[in-house]
Design an enzyme around this catalytic site. Structure first.
Site, PDB file in Angstrom:
ATOM      1  N   LYS A   1     -13.645  41.163 -22.245  1.00  0.00           N
ATOM      2  CA  LYS A   1     -12.625  41.150 -23.290  1.00  0.00           C
ATOM      3  C   LYS A   1     -11.376  40.394 -22.875  1.00  0.00           C
ATOM      4  O   LYS A   1     -10.295  40.599 -23.430  1.00  0.00           O
ATOM      5  CB  LYS A   1     -12.257  42.573 -23.719  1.00  0.00           C
ATOM      6  CG  LYS A   1     -13.432  43.427 -24.146  1.00  0.00           C
ATOM      7  CD  LYS A   1     -14.255  42.780 -25.234  1.00  0.00           C
ATOM      8  CE  LYS A   1     -13.461  42.586 -26.510  1.00  0.00           C
ATOM      9  NZ  LYS A   1     -14.256  41.871 -27.545  1.00  0.00           N
TER      10      LYS A   1
ATOM     11  N   THR B   1     -13.557  35.208 -21.660  1.00  0.00           N
ATOM     12  CA  THR B   1     -14.520  34.449 -20.866  1.00  0.00           C
ATOM     13  C   THR B   1     -15.420  33.572 -21.719  1.00  0.00           C
ATOM     14  O   THR B   1     -15.737  32.443 -21.345  1.00  0.00           O
ATOM     15  CB  THR B   1     -15.384  35.386 -20.011  1.00  0.00           C
ATOM     16  OG1 THR B   1     -16.070  36.314 -20.855  1.00  0.00           O
ATOM     17  CG2 THR B   1     -14.534  36.156 -19.020  1.00  0.00           C
ATOM     18  N   ARG B   2     -15.858  34.076 -22.867  1.00  0.00           N
ATOM     19  CA  ARG B   2     -16.737  33.264 -23.717  1.00  0.00           C
ATOM     20  C   ARG B   2     -15.987  32.074 -24.287  1.00  0.00           C
ATOM     21  O   ARG B   2     -16.508  30.961 -24.345  1.00  0.00           O
ATOM     22  CB  ARG B   2     -17.340  34.120 -24.824  1.00  0.00           C
ATOM     23  CG  ARG B   2     -18.205  33.342 -25.816  1.00  0.00           C
ATOM     24  CD  ARG B   2     -19.383  32.650 -25.167  1.00  0.00           C
ATOM     25  NE  ARG B   2     -20.331  33.578 -24.586  1.00  0.00           N
ATOM     26  CZ  ARG B   2     -21.443  33.192 -23.965  1.00  0.00           C
ATOM     27  NH1 ARG B   2     -21.727  31.902 -23.817  1.00  0.00           N
ATOM     28  NH2 ARG B   2     -22.271  34.083 -23.466  1.00  0.00           N
TER      29      ARG B   2
ATOM     30  N   SER C   1      -8.961  46.481 -26.951  1.00  0.00           N
ATOM     31  CA  SER C   1      -9.979  45.575 -27.481  1.00  0.00           C
ATOM     32  C   SER C   1     -11.371  46.017 -27.068  1.00  0.00           C
ATOM     33  O   SER C   1     -12.322  45.964 -27.865  1.00  0.00           O
ATOM     34  CB  SER C   1      -9.706  44.148 -26.985  1.00  0.00           C
ATOM     35  OG  SER C   1     -10.673  43.242 -27.478  1.00  0.00           O
TER      36      SER C   1
ATOM     37  N   LYS D   1     -13.541  38.044 -34.111  1.00  0.00           N
ATOM     38  CA  LYS D   1     -12.243  37.726 -33.547  1.00  0.00           C
ATOM     39  C   LYS D   1     -11.154  38.155 -34.509  1.00  0.00           C
ATOM     40  O   LYS D   1     -11.223  37.893 -35.697  1.00  0.00           O
ATOM     41  CB  LYS D   1     -12.149  36.226 -33.280  1.00  0.00           C
ATOM     42  CG  LYS D   1     -10.888  35.853 -32.556  1.00  0.00           C
ATOM     43  CD  LYS D   1     -10.773  36.581 -31.265  1.00  0.00           C
ATOM     44  CE  LYS D   1      -9.470  36.228 -30.575  1.00  0.00           C
ATOM     45  NZ  LYS D   1      -9.126  37.219 -29.578  1.00  0.00           N
ATOM     46  N   GLY D   2     -10.140  38.824 -33.965  1.00  0.00           N
ATOM     47  CA  GLY D   2      -9.075  39.316 -34.819  1.00  0.00           C
ATOM     48  C   GLY D   2      -9.424  40.622 -35.513  1.00  0.00           C
ATOM     49  O   GLY D   2      -8.740  41.031 -36.449  1.00  0.00           O
TER      50      GLY D   2
END
EC number: 2.8.2.-
Length: 370
Positions: free
Chosen positions: A127, A130-131, A216, A333-334
């Site tokens: 989290k 990294t991706r 997250s 995301k978000g």
């Protein structure tokens, strides 16, 4: 009569020549017209793959550009849905198919290059971003990376180094082989195991404010398991005393200084690069410049590759050549975080503060989380 025939042949030849020129001009004009309107994008081109997969901090799994040289192992979710770990590859995957098919339908040989151990690994943190980092790096033509998280040094080490090497994509001379598995950073055995493979391996750690990271982490798990207890009940040992429960992984991962101490027993600090997850969002090109320098790569990934999506509040990759849409952040995301009492968040900040300061000293960077 003979002269009349000569004139006829000369005139016919001139007429034929003019017709040929006319049709040539028409063909040239038509070609440029189609190119200007975008139809030439479908023409086959030889290029290296720059592919992406699912993001959480992570990029949308439909971001794949249309050009590939060889495939990585297929992306699969594990049972918890928290990490993109691969299923055990079949023999076909390990051997890499003799022939694959590009998006434009053109078959290409999959035997170029050599399978090598990674020269660089993104080892953490979950989290943190990294991706996003890996997919941004894949824009670079000299970076080849395994698509999913192989989890070799924490889950599948008993399969042996040759099994691990065979997972890697083929690379040509001058290209860097990479993989990312963020759980390595918090795995006690990972440093010694990676050093056994190659003590010169470059290590990248993407870090993020540990309080935000914990929330997250919890939010992602909650999306997969709606019956999860509240954040505060997991983070605190006792609500009355306010003691933090460091046995909960969402809290434990954020103790960056403690984990780094383990790694420094095997690798010098010079082999680490610490990337700010926050700056990867606010200034992706700047952080990518640091990463490319660290890897000894020419600065190819730059401002021209990014634009800021105001709706999502995160950077996206601009539309690659031949693609009909930009490569943007995924739907996850978000994702809105649950409401957590402010006093719980403040207790966490107070808890992490000494660990953060220690990490700043160890890494030589102040990430400004306090």
């Amino acid at each position: 009569m003979g002269c009349s025939g000569c004139r006829f042949r000369v005139n016919f030849g001139k007429a034929l020549s003019k017709v040929s020129v006319f049709f040539t001009m028409v063909l040239i004009f038509t070609y440029f017209f189609y190119c200007l309107t975008g139809f030439c994008d479908s023409a086959p081109r030889a290029a290296y793959r720059q592919e992406t997969s699912d993001l959480d901090y992570d990029i949308l799994d439909d971001l794949r550009p249309p050009r590939r040289l060889v495939p990585d192992a297929p992306f699969q979710r594990n049972r918890t849905g928290s990490e993109d770990a691969p299923a055990e590859p079949s023999q076909n995957t390990l051997d890499s198919e003799k022939e694959t098919v590009q998006s434009n339908g053109i078959p290409v040989s999959n035997t170029f290059g050599t399978k090598r151990f990674p020269q660089a690994i993104i080892i953490g943190v979950k989290k943190g971003g990294t991706r996003a980092l890996l997919e941004f790096l894949r824009i670079h033509p000299d970076v080849r990376a395994f698509g999913a998280e192989p989890h070799f040094f924490d889950r599948f080490y008993d399969k042996g180094l040759e099994w691990y090497r065979n997972l890697m994509p083929r690379t040509l001379d001058g290209q860097i082989t990479m993989e990312k598995t963020p759980s390595y950073f918090v795995t006690k055995e990972a440093p010694s195991r990676i050093c056994t493979m190659n003590c010169q391996t470059k290590l990248i750690v993407v870090v993020r404010d540990p309080v935000t990271r914990a929330v997250s982490d919890y939010t992602q798990t909650l999306s997969k398991n709606p019956g999860l207890p509240s954040f505060q009940s997991l983070a605190l040992k006792n609500s009355s005393t306010g003691l933090i429960d460091t046995t909960w992984s969402a809290v434990r991962i954020g103790l960056y200084a403690k984990h780094l101490e383990n790694w420094l027993q095997y690798f010098p600090l010079s082999q680490f690069l610490f990337v700010s997850g926050e700056r990867l969002v606010s200034d992706p090109a700047g952080e990518m410049g640091r990463v490319q320098d660290f890897l000894g790569l020419k600065r190819v990934v730059s401002d021209k590759h990014f634009y800021f999506n105001q709706t999502k509040g995160f950077p996206c990759l601009k539309k690659p050549e031949g693609s009909s849409r930009p490569r943007c952040l995924g739907k996850s995301k978000g994702r809105p975080h649950p409401q957590i009492p402010s006093e719980v968040l403040q207790r966490l900040r107070d808890f992490y503060r000494p660990f953060n300061h220690r990490f700043y000293q160890m890494s030589g960077q102040d990430f400004g989380w306090d």
